[in-house]
Motif scaffolding. Structure first.
Motif, short mmCIF file in Angstrom:
data_model
loop_
_atom_site.label_atom_id
_atom_site.label_comp_id
_atom_site.label_asym_id
_atom_site.label_seq_id
_atom_site.Cartn_x
_atom_site.Cartn_y
_atom_site.Cartn_z
N VAL A 1 -0.40 -4.86 -5.86
CA VAL A 1 0.72 -3.95 -5.64
C VAL A 1 1.35 -3.61 -6.99
O VAL A 1 2.11 -4.40 -7.56
CB VAL A 1 1.77 -4.56 -4.69
N HIS A 2 1.02 -2.43 -7.50
CA HIS A 2 1.60 -1.95 -8.77
C HIS A 2 2.94 -1.27 -8.52
O HIS A 2 3.75 -1.15 -9.43
CB HIS A 2 0.63 -0.99 -9.44
N ALA A 3 3.15 -0.81 -7.29
CA ALA A 3 4.42 -0.20 -6.89
C ALA A 3 4.39 -0.05 -5.38
O ALA A 3 3.33 -0.09 -4.76
CB ALA A 3 4.61 1.16 -7.55
N THR A 4 5.56 0.10 -4.79
CA THR A 4 5.63 0.42 -3.36
C THR A 4 6.34 1.75 -3.20
O THR A 4 6.95 2.27 -4.15
CB THR A 4 6.42 -0.65 -2.58
N ASP A 5 6.30 2.30 -2.01
CA ASP A 5 6.96 3.58 -1.79
C ASP A 5 8.48 3.45 -1.87
O ASP A 5 9.18 4.44 -2.06
CB ASP A 5 6.54 4.20 -0.45
N PHE A 6 8.99 2.23 -1.75
CA PHE A 6 10.43 2.02 -1.93
C PHE A 6 10.82 2.30 -3.38
O PHE A 6 11.92 2.77 -3.67
CB PHE A 6 10.81 0.59 -1.53
N ASP A 7 9.90 1.99 -4.32
CA ASP A 7 10.15 2.28 -5.74
C ASP A 7 10.05 3.77 -6.01
O ASP A 7 10.91 4.35 -6.66
CB ASP A 7 9.12 1.55 -6.61
N ARG A 8 8.98 4.37 -5.52
CA ARG A 8 8.71 5.78 -5.85
C ARG A 8 9.71 6.74 -5.23
O ARG A 8 9.98 7.81 -5.77
CB ARG A 8 7.29 6.16 -5.38
N SER A 9 10.29 6.36 -4.08
CA SER A 9 11.12 7.31 -3.32
C SER A 9 12.61 6.99 -3.35
O SER A 9 13.39 7.68 -2.69
CB SER A 9 10.64 7.33 -1.86
N ARG A 10 13.00 5.96 -4.08
CA ARG A 10 14.39 5.49 -4.06
C ARG A 10 14.85 5.19 -2.64
O ARG A 10 15.98 5.48 -2.24
CB ARG A 10 15.34 6.51 -4.69
N GLY A 11 13.94 4.63 -1.86
CA GLY A 11 14.28 4.21 -0.51
C GLY A 11 14.01 5.23 0.57
O GLY A 11 14.03 4.90 1.76
N ASN A 12 13.75 6.49 0.20
CA ASN A 12 13.46 7.53 1.18
C ASN A 12 11.96 7.49 1.49
O ASN A 12 11.19 8.38 1.11
CB ASN A 12 13.86 8.90 0.62
N THR B 1 3.00 -13.38 -8.02
CA THR B 1 3.32 -12.46 -9.12
C THR B 1 2.42 -12.74 -10.32
O THR B 1 2.27 -13.89 -10.75
CB THR B 1 4.78 -12.62 -9.56
N VAL B 2 1.82 -11.69 -10.84
CA VAL B 2 1.11 -11.74 -12.13
C VAL B 2 1.66 -10.59 -12.96
O VAL B 2 1.35 -9.43 -12.69
CB VAL B 2 -0.42 -11.61 -11.97
N THR C 1 1.44 -9.10 -7.00
CA THR C 1 2.47 -8.13 -7.37
C THR C 1 2.71 -8.21 -8.87
O THR C 1 2.49 -9.26 -9.49
CB THR C 1 3.80 -8.39 -6.62
N VAL C 2 3.16 -7.10 -9.46
CA VAL C 2 3.30 -7.05 -10.91
C VAL C 2 4.62 -7.63 -11.41
O VAL C 2 4.85 -7.74 -12.62
CB VAL C 2 3.14 -5.60 -11.44
N SER C 3 5.50 -8.02 -10.48
CA SER C 3 6.78 -8.63 -10.86
C SER C 3 7.37 -9.35 -9.66
O SER C 3 6.96 -9.13 -8.52
CB SER C 3 7.77 -7.57 -11.37
N GLN D 1 -6.65 -14.40 -16.47
CA GLN D 1 -6.98 -15.76 -16.04
C GLN D 1 -6.22 -16.14 -14.77
O GLN D 1 -6.75 -16.81 -13.88
CB GLN D 1 -6.67 -16.77 -17.16
N LYS D 2 -4.98 -15.69 -14.66
CA LYS D 2 -4.19 -15.95 -13.45
C LYS D 2 -4.84 -15.30 -12.23
O LYS D 2 -4.89 -15.89 -11.14
CB LYS D 2 -2.75 -15.44 -13.62
N VAL D 3 -5.35 -14.07 -12.41
CA VAL D 3 -6.01 -13.38 -11.31
C VAL D 3 -7.30 -14.10 -10.92
O VAL D 3 -7.60 -14.28 -9.73
CB VAL D 3 -6.32 -11.91 -11.69
N ILE D 4 -8.07 -14.55 -11.91
CA ILE D 4 -9.30 -15.29 -11.62
C ILE D 4 -9.00 -16.58 -10.86
O ILE D 4 -9.71 -16.95 -9.92
CB ILE D 4 -10.07 -15.59 -12.93
#
Length: 421
Positions: free
Chosen positions: A167-178, A221-222, A199-201, A408-411
């Protein structure tokens, strides 16, 4: 270990941070050793770096059988793949897709971008994923961002191998909640079907847990990292105007990135100092609105819009800057401040960004706090000691944030998921 990865962008043809992150992580994983990665993208251009991953184009994967002479395959496909692969893929067509619109090679064509018919391309990509998954053996499947979740799910169904989604982003990020309910449905389905979620954070991890109702034990998180600078980038020399300071915003000019807060902060700084110029580098659906806002604030003569920058242009802009600012409203991670710090540019970032979780030698403000943002800009351009401290310590810090560590964390996650399966 063999990983089958699905992505949407891959350098040098990128439209945002997704391609940069996919490239960096894949390369970092390869550096860890014992990894064989097949990376699928909708449309290959032929100039992708293939030294650490095998690139497969969905647009060069046949879904309808065609009797293609070897000479034709060589002529049409050699720029981006071994023509023999075309025939291997053709042997794994699993259903009758003759009702679909394909070209003379029996392939579905993709734009390689984010077209108006994006949902159709996502669906077509998932169809092609079935052929690819039957052709390339793997131990695990890895899907980067929501556009590729359906492809990953299909590949999992075909192979029985575990699926990890990133998950590099979700639609909650891209749309400001819309939130777009169709996009949310694709994201939710991917998360439910995945064996594990990266997730990236921690910011994004909380969104996944709270908004998509996912078991916390399933989400890790990675944090992203940054690619070391190439010799070409390091050799770039940009003369600086000693009389004027340059403050730069670089990214998509969309509501997620908070461009209006940058303009408002610029107006406040210019009330105190006139020896500063502001640059908004990038493109997006809010660009014209920002041009009008700069005019309304009567700062157009100190404000510059460069349009979309790529490759060396990005670093030329950064090296010409005295301050970099990322006022994002909701930023899952944000690689651009790390890139700025690499070339010694003091950075200001919003507290609502994932990279704020790992960066120390930056100034952090709330995205909405225009006064704090303006004060931070003014302080950096006015006090040489502060500028120097952030420049030197920031570079030292970011040079230790390496993709190999993230890889390495992903592996390690792969091993746990496979063991559990």
């Amino acid at each position: 270990m063999k990983a089958l990865m699905f992505g949407w962008e891959f350098p040098p043809h990128i439209l945002g941070g997704l391609g940069t992150a996919s490239y960096g992580l894949t390369k970092g994983m390869a550096e860890c050793g014992d990894m064989e990665i097949t990376f699928v993208i909708p449309k290959p251009w032929g100039d992708e770096d293939k030294s650490f991953a095998h690139i497969v184009g969905a647009g060069n994967t046949p879904v309808v059988w065609r009797d293609i002479p070897w000479e034709t395959a060589c002529e049409r496909l050699s720029y981006c793949m071994n023509p023999q692969e075309y025939y291997s893929l053709r042997d794994h067509i699993y259903a009758d897709f003759s009702y679909m619109h394909t070209n003379d090679l029996g392939c579905i064509e993709f734009s390689g971008r984010y077209p108006d018919n994006l949902l159709e391309e996502i669906n077509n990509y998932s169809i092609v994923a079935g052929v690819i998954a039957r052709t390339y053996p793997c131990d695990i499947i890895h899907s980067h961002d929501w556009l590729t979740y359906p492809a990953g799910i299909h590949a999992k169904q075909v192979t029985g191998k575990p699926l990890v989604i990133h998950v590099h982003a979700t639609d909650f990020d891209r749309s400001r909640g819309n939130v777009n309910p169709t996009v949310y449905g694709i994201e939710k389905d991917g998360m439910d079907q995945a064996d594990h979620i990266i997730t990236v954070s921690n910011l994004t991890r909380q969104t996944v847990i709270e908004k998509y109702h996912i078991d916390p034990a399933k989400v890790t998180t990675v944090h992203n990292a940054v690619e070391p600078l190439s010799e070409d980038i390091m050799a770039i020399q940009v003369p600086k105007n000693t009389k004027e300071k340059v403050v730069t915003f670089l990214g998509r000019i969309t509501m997620q990135k908070g461009p209006e807060y940058f303009v408002e902060a610029a107006a406040r700084v210019l009330k105190k100092s006139n020896n500063v110029r502001f640059v908004m580098a990038g493109s997006g659906d809010m660009m014209n609105k920002m041009i009008r806002l700069a005019a309304q604030r009567n700062i157009s003569d100190r404000f510059h819009f460069t349009g979309f920058l790529k490759g060396k242009q990005v670093y030329e802009m950064l090296k010409a800057s005295d301050v970099y600012i990322m006022p994002s409203v909701s930023e899952p991670f944000g690689i651009s401040p790390l890139e700025a710090m690499q070339v010694g540019v003091p950075s200001i970032i919003s507290k609502q960004s994932g990279c704020a979780e790992i960066l120390t030698n930056v100034i952090k403000t709330d995205y909405w706090d225009i006064d704090a943002m303006a004060d931070a800009i003014y302080s950096i351009i006015t006090y040489p000691a502060m500028y120097q401290q952030l420049k030197v310590q920031g570079k030292l810090e970011v040079d230790e944030i390496k993709w190999k560590y993230a890889g390495q964390k992903v592996i390690d996650i792969y091993h746990k998921v496979i063991q559990k399966k």
